[in-house]
Design a protein around this motif. Structure first.
Motif, PDB file in Angstrom:
ATOM      1  N   THR A 153      57.401  -8.244 159.741  1.00 25.68           N
ATOM      2  CA  THR A 153      56.435  -8.587 160.782  1.00 25.68           C
ATOM      3  C   THR A 153      55.954 -10.016 160.533  1.00 25.68           C
ATOM      4  N   PRO A 154      55.355 -10.672 161.533  1.00 28.16           N
ATOM      5  CA  PRO A 154      54.834 -12.024 161.311  1.00 28.16           C
ATOM      6  C   PRO A 154      53.852 -12.111 160.143  1.00 28.16           C
ATOM      7  N   THR A 155      53.007 -11.107 159.987  1.00 31.47           N
ATOM      8  CA  THR A 155      52.046 -11.121 158.874  1.00 31.47           C
ATOM      9  C   THR A 155      52.761 -10.966 157.537  1.00 31.47           C
ATOM     10  N   GLU A 156      53.729 -10.063 157.466  1.00 33.17           N
ATOM     11  CA  GLU A 156      54.507  -9.886 156.238  1.00 33.17           C
ATOM     12  C   GLU A 156      55.213 -11.185 155.869  1.00 33.17           C
ATOM     13  N   TRP A 157      55.801 -11.836 156.857  1.00 31.60           N
ATOM     14  CA  TRP A 157      56.506 -13.085 156.581  1.00 31.60           C
ATOM     15  C   TRP A 157      55.547 -14.157 156.069  1.00 31.60           C
ATOM     16  N   HIS A 158      54.396 -14.295 156.702  1.00 30.36           N
ATOM     17  CA  HIS A 158      53.436 -15.331 156.303  1.00 30.36           C
ATOM     18  C   HIS A 158      52.970 -15.106 154.866  1.00 30.36           C
ATOM     19  N   LEU A 159      52.665 -13.855 154.519  1.00 27.19           N
ATOM     20  CA  LEU A 159      52.231 -13.540 153.160  1.00 27.19           C
ATOM     21  C   LEU A 159      53.335 -13.837 152.160  1.00 27.19           C
ATOM     22  N   LEU A 160      54.566 -13.420 152.473  1.00 29.33           N
ATOM     23  CA  LEU A 160      55.686 -13.688 151.575  1.00 29.33           C
ATOM     24  C   LEU A 160      55.915 -15.184 151.419  1.00 29.33           C
ATOM     25  N   GLU A 161      55.826 -15.922 152.506  1.00 28.65           N
ATOM     26  CA  GLU A 161      56.055 -17.365 152.459  1.00 28.65           C
ATOM     27  C   GLU A 161      55.041 -18.063 151.559  1.00 28.65           C
ATOM     28  N   VAL A 162      53.770 -17.694 151.677  1.00 27.88           N
ATOM     29  CA  VAL A 162      52.736 -18.308 150.827  1.00 27.88           C
ATOM     30  C   VAL A 162      53.028 -18.043 149.357  1.00 27.88           C
ATOM     31  N   ARG A 165      56.303 -19.909 148.006  1.00 32.80           N
ATOM     32  CA  ARG A 165      56.139 -21.365 147.917  1.00 32.80           C
ATOM     33  C   ARG A 165      55.327 -21.773 146.691  1.00 32.80           C
ATOM     34  N   HIS A 166      54.758 -20.778 145.990  1.00 30.04           N
ATOM     35  CA  HIS A 166      53.986 -21.064 144.777  1.00 30.04           C
ATOM     36  C   HIS A 166      54.483 -20.169 143.640  1.00 30.04           C
ATOM     37  N   PRO A 167      55.746 -20.291 143.250  1.00 34.83           N
ATOM     38  CA  PRO A 167      56.298 -19.394 142.219  1.00 34.83           C
ATOM     39  C   PRO A 167      55.554 -19.505 140.900  1.00 34.83           C
ATOM     40  N   GLY A 168      55.214 -18.348 140.341  1.00 39.20           N
ATOM     41  CA  GLY A 168      54.535 -18.315 139.053  1.00 39.20           C
ATOM     42  C   GLY A 168      53.044 -18.542 139.116  1.00 39.20           C
ATOM     43  N   LYS A 169      52.519 -18.967 140.273  1.00 39.70           N
ATOM     44  CA  LYS A 169      51.096 -19.292 140.389  1.00 39.70           C
ATOM     45  C   LYS A 169      50.293 -18.039 140.732  1.00 39.70           C
ATOM     46  N   LEU A 170      49.204 -17.842 140.025  1.00 40.68           N
ATOM     47  CA  LEU A 170      48.294 -16.747 140.319  1.00 40.68           C
ATOM     48  C   LEU A 170      47.447 -17.127 141.526  1.00 40.68           C
ATOM     49  N   MET A 171      47.619 -16.389 142.626  1.00 44.22           N
ATOM     50  CA  MET A 171      46.895 -16.655 143.870  1.00 44.22           C
ATOM     51  C   MET A 171      45.778 -15.628 144.004  1.00 44.22           C
ATOM     52  N   SER A 172      44.560 -16.089 144.173  1.00 40.73           N
ATOM     53  CA  SER A 172      43.441 -15.152 144.300  1.00 40.73           C
ATOM     54  C   SER A 172      43.514 -14.429 145.638  1.00 40.73           C
ATOM     55  N   GLN A 173      42.853 -13.273 145.706  1.00 39.27           N
ATOM     56  CA  GLN A 173      42.808 -12.530 146.966  1.00 39.27           C
ATOM     57  C   GLN A 173      42.209 -13.382 148.069  1.00 39.27           C
ATOM     58  N   ARG A 174      41.140 -14.113 147.746  1.00 40.90           N
ATOM     59  CA  ARG A 174      40.488 -14.956 148.757  1.00 40.90           C
ATOM     60  C   ARG A 174      41.446 -16.022 149.277  1.00 40.90           C
ATOM     61  N   GLN A 175      42.205 -16.660 148.378  1.00 45.94           N
ATOM     62  CA  GLN A 175      43.173 -17.673 148.800  1.00 45.94           C
ATOM     63  C   GLN A 175      44.177 -17.095 149.788  1.00 45.94           C
ATOM     64  N   LEU A 176      44.738 -15.940 149.432  1.00 49.28           N
ATOM     65  CA  LEU A 176      45.761 -15.339 150.270  1.00 49.28           C
ATOM     66  C   LEU A 176      45.194 -14.876 151.612  1.00 49.28           C
ATOM     67  N   LEU A 177      44.031 -14.248 151.583  1.00 47.47           N
ATOM     68  CA  LEU A 177      43.431 -13.764 152.825  1.00 47.47           C
ATOM     69  C   LEU A 177      43.095 -14.923 153.762  1.00 47.47           C
ATOM     70  N   MET A 219      41.979 -10.012 140.275  1.00 46.55           N
ATOM     71  CA  MET A 219      42.082 -11.445 140.561  1.00 46.55           C
ATOM     72  C   MET A 219      42.937 -11.751 141.787  1.00 46.55           C
ATOM     73  N   GLY A 220      44.155 -11.237 141.827  1.00 46.07           N
ATOM     74  CA  GLY A 220      45.003 -11.586 142.950  1.00 46.07           C
ATOM     75  C   GLY A 220      46.445 -11.164 142.730  1.00 46.07           C
ATOM     76  N   TYR A 221      47.358 -11.997 143.204  1.00 42.45           N
ATOM     77  CA  TYR A 221      48.784 -11.668 143.162  1.00 42.45           C
ATOM     78  C   TYR A 221      49.589 -12.888 142.726  1.00 42.45           C
ATOM     79  N   ARG A 222      50.802 -12.581 142.241  1.00 39.24           N
ATOM     80  CA  ARG A 222      51.667 -13.638 141.726  1.00 39.24           C
ATOM     81  C   ARG A 222      53.120 -13.312 142.088  1.00 39.24           C
ATOM     82  N   PHE A 223      53.873 -14.339 142.514  1.00 43.68           N
ATOM     83  CA  PHE A 223      55.310 -14.185 142.720  1.00 43.68           C
ATOM     84  C   PHE A 223      56.036 -14.710 141.492  1.00 43.68           C
ATOM     85  N   GLU A 224      56.785 -13.835 140.829  1.00 50.97           N
ATOM     86  CA  GLU A 224      57.602 -14.233 139.694  1.00 50.97           C
ATOM     87  C   GLU A 224      59.068 -14.254 140.131  1.00 50.97           C
ATOM     88  N   PRO A 225      59.714 -15.417 140.128  1.00 47.29           N
ATOM     89  CA  PRO A 225      61.120 -15.503 140.545  1.00 47.29           C
ATOM     90  C   PRO A 225      62.018 -14.628 139.683  1.00 47.29           C
TER      91      PRO A 225
END
Length: 225
Positions: A153-162, A165-177, A219-225
């Motif tokens: 869905t567009p929302t799923e894609w936007h979340l995945l894209e964010v 684009r920041h591999p390994g970075k801890l993204m806070s819930q507030r940042q992502l929302l 804290m949030g979420y992180r994408f690990e390649p």
């Protein structure tokens, strides 16, 4: 040689970090206050900053904001503050990761390597791999190894894209929302949990034990390649 700026006013920690980092080939510069940190960073732009939040002149979060005004160098917070609010505030200000004192030097070195790897990856990298799926950022398309398209869905894609684009970075819930849903949704954590679950079901080989779309509790979420 990677240039590291250590910002801390505890002599024992500063000495230990200086010895260990220099022994591993890092170029180390020191600052014992927020004012000194911003001055040293301006004169000798760091490739990585290790920052304590409890500084004698002003809060380390203000140092993060000051640095983020002109540099994308990774900022690794090293602090005795254990409250989740402090951690999230630092991440929202632009920190890349957070290590709580007391700490093990091996863990710190591993976190340093991780944020440096992230900073060396191009933000315009066109194709990113998530498990067995290829995420084509330019074409906005996700494809499995067998060539099958993954419908998002567009929302799923936007979340995945964010996240990718920041591999390994801890993204806070507030940042992502804020990034995905916009202002006014900073507390809509239920939305985030739901869509992260959807992405894991579609992209992770074992959604119950994700290896790439990770949760950092509180804290949030992180994408690990």
């Amino acid at each position: 040689m990677t240039r590291v700026l250590v910002v801390d006013d505890e002599p024992q920690i500063v000495r230990a970090l200086q010895i260990n980092l220099k022994a591993r080939g890092y170029e180390v510069h020191l600052a014992g206050s927020g004012t000194a940190a911003l001055k040293v960073a301006a004169q000798l732009p760091p490739e990585l900053v290790i920052l304590d939040l409890g500084l004698p002149d002003f809060d380390g979060v203000d140092v993060i904001r000051g640095l983020r005004g002109w540099t994308e160098a990774p900022i690794l917070v090293l602090s005795g503050r254990t409250d989740q609010t402090d951690k999230v505030e630092a991440l929202d200000a632009g920190a890349d990761d957070y290590v709580t004192k007391p700490f093990g030097i091996d863990e710190l070195l591993a976190r340093m390597r991780a944020v440096l790897r992230r900073s060396n990856l191009s933000q315009d990298q066109p194709v990113v791999t998530v498990g067995g799926a290829s995420v084509d950022l330019a074409a906005k398309r996700v494809t499995l190894e067998n060539g099958e398209d993954v419908r998002l869905t567009p929302t799923e894609w936007h979340l995945l894209e964010v996240l990718v684009r920041h591999p390994g970075k801890l993204m806070s819930q507030r940042q992502l929302l804020t990034e995905v849903w916009g202002p006014g949704y900073e507390t809509a954590s239920g939305n985030l949990r739901f869509y992260m679950g959807q992405l894991r079901r579609k992209l992770e080989p074992d959604p119950a034990r994700p290896k790439h779309l990770l949760t950092e509790p509180g804290m949030g979420y992180r994408f690990e390649p």
